[in-house]
Scaffold this motif. Structure first.
Motif, PDB file in Angstrom:
ATOM      1  N   ALA A  97       0.817  -1.214   0.000  1.00 46.35           N
ATOM      2  CA  ALA A  97       0.000   0.000   0.000  1.00 46.35           C
ATOM      3  C   ALA A  97       0.854   1.268   0.000  1.00 46.35           C
ATOM      4  O   ALA A  97       0.361   2.349  -0.350  1.00 46.35           O
ATOM      5  CB  ALA A  97      -0.944   0.006   1.208  1.00 46.35           C
ATOM      6  N   VAL A  98       2.143   1.133   0.374  1.00 41.64           N
ATOM      7  CA  VAL A  98       2.969   2.343   0.529  1.00 41.64           C
ATOM      8  C   VAL A  98       4.264   2.306  -0.272  1.00 41.64           C
ATOM      9  O   VAL A  98       4.942   3.330  -0.389  1.00 41.64           O
ATOM     10  CB  VAL A  98       3.302   2.577   2.028  1.00 41.64           C
ATOM     11  CG1 VAL A  98       2.022   2.827   2.819  1.00 41.64           C
ATOM     12  CG2 VAL A  98       4.067   1.403   2.626  1.00 41.64           C
ATOM     13  N   TRP A 168     -10.677   3.720  -3.535  1.00 46.12           N
ATOM     14  CA  TRP A 168      -9.511   4.129  -2.741  1.00 46.12           C
ATOM     15  C   TRP A 168      -8.195   3.791  -3.437  1.00 46.12           C
ATOM     16  O   TRP A 168      -7.165   3.673  -2.803  1.00 46.12           O
ATOM     17  CB  TRP A 168      -9.589   3.452  -1.367  1.00 46.12           C
ATOM     18  CG  TRP A 168      -8.711   4.041  -0.315  1.00 46.12           C
ATOM     19  CD1 TRP A 168      -8.000   5.198  -0.385  1.00 46.12           C
ATOM     20  CD2 TRP A 168      -8.431   3.478   0.971  1.00 46.12           C
ATOM     21  NE1 TRP A 168      -7.286   5.409   0.780  1.00 46.12           N
ATOM     22  CE2 TRP A 168      -7.548   4.355   1.633  1.00 46.12           C
ATOM     23  CE3 TRP A 168      -8.845   2.337   1.630  1.00 46.12           C
ATOM     24  CZ2 TRP A 168      -7.078   4.112   2.916  1.00 46.12           C
ATOM     25  CZ3 TRP A 168      -8.380   2.094   2.909  1.00 46.12           C
ATOM     26  CH2 TRP A 168      -7.513   2.973   3.550  1.00 46.12           C
ATOM     27  N   THR A 171      -4.073   1.796  -2.801  1.00 46.82           N
ATOM     28  CA  THR A 171      -3.937   1.797  -1.346  1.00 46.82           C
ATOM     29  C   THR A 171      -5.075   1.023  -0.703  1.00 46.82           C
ATOM     30  O   THR A 171      -4.869   0.201   0.199  1.00 46.82           O
ATOM     31  CB  THR A 171      -3.919   3.238  -0.806  1.00 46.82           C
ATOM     32  OG1 THR A 171      -2.822   3.942  -1.395  1.00 46.82           O
ATOM     33  CG2 THR A 171      -3.779   3.243   0.709  1.00 46.82           C
ATOM     34  N   TYR A 174      -4.715  -2.885  -1.086  1.00 44.92           N
ATOM     35  CA  TYR A 174      -3.724  -3.585  -0.278  1.00 44.92           C
ATOM     36  C   TYR A 174      -3.935  -3.397   1.219  1.00 44.92           C
ATOM     37  O   TYR A 174      -3.551  -4.271   1.998  1.00 44.92           O
ATOM     38  CB  TYR A 174      -2.317  -3.201  -0.748  1.00 44.92           C
ATOM     39  CG  TYR A 174      -2.100  -3.796  -2.112  1.00 44.92           C
ATOM     40  CD1 TYR A 174      -1.900  -5.158  -2.261  1.00 44.92           C
ATOM     41  CD2 TYR A 174      -2.206  -3.020  -3.260  1.00 44.92           C
ATOM     42  CE1 TYR A 174      -1.789  -5.731  -3.507  1.00 44.92           C
ATOM     43  CE2 TYR A 174      -2.086  -3.588  -4.518  1.00 44.92           C
ATOM     44  CZ  TYR A 174      -1.884  -4.950  -4.633  1.00 44.92           C
ATOM     45  OH  TYR A 174      -1.798  -5.521  -5.874  1.00 44.92           O
ATOM     46  N   VAL A 175      -4.580  -2.330   1.616  1.00 48.15           N
ATOM     47  CA  VAL A 175      -5.009  -2.241   3.015  1.00 48.15           C
ATOM     48  C   VAL A 175      -6.088  -3.290   3.282  1.00 48.15           C
ATOM     49  O   VAL A 175      -6.074  -3.989   4.297  1.00 48.15           O
ATOM     50  CB  VAL A 175      -5.538  -0.826   3.345  1.00 48.15           C
ATOM     51  CG1 VAL A 175      -6.244  -0.808   4.700  1.00 48.15           C
ATOM     52  CG2 VAL A 175      -4.385   0.180   3.351  1.00 48.15           C
TER      53      VAL A 175
END
Length: 393
Positions: A97-98, A168, A171, A174-175
């Motif tokens: 996600a990051v 979303w 991100t 995967y969150v």
């Protein structure tokens, strides 16, 4: 299937939490991996070479860790490998996600996605340990139920991922995948599952003869998974580019997964007494029929109708294939589940290499012919003499 049979299955110790954990864990994979290639190429900007390295190293790491954990499960049944594997999945999806650099995603593939892939085999091996203590049709019915849960996850996951990416972006995908993985970890930890040793008194020793006897099954299931992954890659591209839209791609995958659930459900209603080589070969022929149908009638309608053959083939080969490998290695649920899981990883690895090579040389439609050949070869190899040792056991 009677009501009492259904209740008996869910009364098996630790079966229900194992079923829930598999559902959540595979759902996380279905959500996250549906968008992994897009994440790597569109968000992170991986080159084709870097994408190949990412997929290849992840598969190699997964095969190595799954093999080690499978042997450990049989030698000294403990829970920590499963907890480590599920924990790696939580962290891996969370980092996706990051992450912003190619080398970071490749490092995650080796250090986290590889170990996380062992959770599938470990959960099936853990559940089989309890099912074997009940015996009879409960074993076949229970393993088929777990496969149904896995396919149900893939029927739901891509649609859930589409909703998350629309609301979303990557991100959210995967969150969401990390949270589902965490839920699987919580189910395993909170239910206080204990890994039990094999109920079989005579544990199959891993000798050269056993390896040779299992080799045809392993080769056949690797051929199946390679054709499944290569065929999925080709179908996605020819549909999106030539026959339909990206929406059709999602609908085709969801339709196939939904029919798979029905096919696998039949094994719950009418469980097998033993794995049948003939039924496995029939599954290969059904799967080959789907690819042949696409070759001789290359239309969108053909692919939609062909999902019935595709799903029937996948359903039979997934359920009967795992049972076949497990019966070849009595008392070795960990090794058997790891072997079957590794045919998936090997299939993913080979499909990644094969898709690019054949598409570059002959175009994406040529892959359907390759997949037909793989299915027919998989059916044929089952009948070599060593592969029949299961029938004489």
């Amino acid at each position: 299937m009677s009501l009492s049979s259904s209740l008996a299955l869910f009364k098996v110790p630790s079966f229900t939490p194992a079923l829930l954990a598999i559902l959540c864990s595979v759902l996380a994979e279905a959500v996250g991996f549906s968008y992994m290639a897009l994440l790597a190429v569109e968000k992170i900007g991986m080159s084709p070479l870097e994408l190949s390295a990412f997929l290849t190293l992840s598969a190699i790491s997964g095969i190595a860790v799954t093999t080690v954990f499978g042997h450990l499960h049989d030698r000294r049944p403990v829970l920590w490998p499963l907890l480590v594997s599920l924990g790696a999945k939580v962290v891996a999806f969370g980092l996706c996600a990051v992450l912003t650099q190619s080398w970071m995603l490749i490092a995650v593939a080796v250090a986290l996605f590889g170990p996380s892939s062992a959770s599938f085999a470990l959960m099936f091996a853990m559940a089989k340990g309890y099912l074997d203590r009940v015996g009879g049709e409960t074993v076949s019915r229970g393993m088929a139920s777990l496969r149904v849960a896995s396919s149900l996850s893939w029927a739901i996951g891509p649609a859930l991922g589409a909703a998350l990416v629309a609301g979303w972006s990557f991100t959210g995908v995967y969150v969401g995948a990390a949270l589902l993985s965490a839920l699987a970890l919580v189910v395993v930890f909170a239910s206080r599952i204990k890994v039990v040793p094999a109920a079989t008194e005579e544990r199959q020793k891993i000798t050269l003869g056993v390896v040779l006897a299992a080799a045809p099954a392993v080769i056949a299931m690797t051929a199946f998974h390679t054709s499944m992954f290569m065929g999925s890659n080709a179908m996605s591209i020819v549909v999106a580019r030539e026959l339909g839209t990206e929406t059709d791609v999602g609908l085709l995958f969801s339709l196939c997964a939904a029919v798979e659930v029905v096919v696998m459900g039949l094994f719950v209603i009418r469980p097998m007494r033993r794995a049948s080589v003939g039924l496995l070969a029939f599954g290969f022929l059904l799967f080959a029929g789907y690819f042949i149908m696409a070759i001789v009638w290359p239309t969108l309608l053909s692919l939609y109708l062909g999902q019935i053959l595709r799903a029937a083939g996948i359903g039979i080969l997934s359920v009967v294939g795992m049972a076949y490998v497990q019966e070849l290695l009595p008392g070795r649920a960990g090794v058997a589940s790891a072997l079957f899981g590794n045919t998936m990883s090997a299939g993913g690895l080979l499909s990644g290499l094969g898709t690019g090579l054949f598409a570059e040389a002959f175009g994406y439609w040529s892959i359907f012919s390759v997949c037909t050949g793989l299915c027919l070869a998989g059916a044929a190899v089952l009948f070599v003499p060593a592969g029949r040792r299961i029938e004489a056991a």
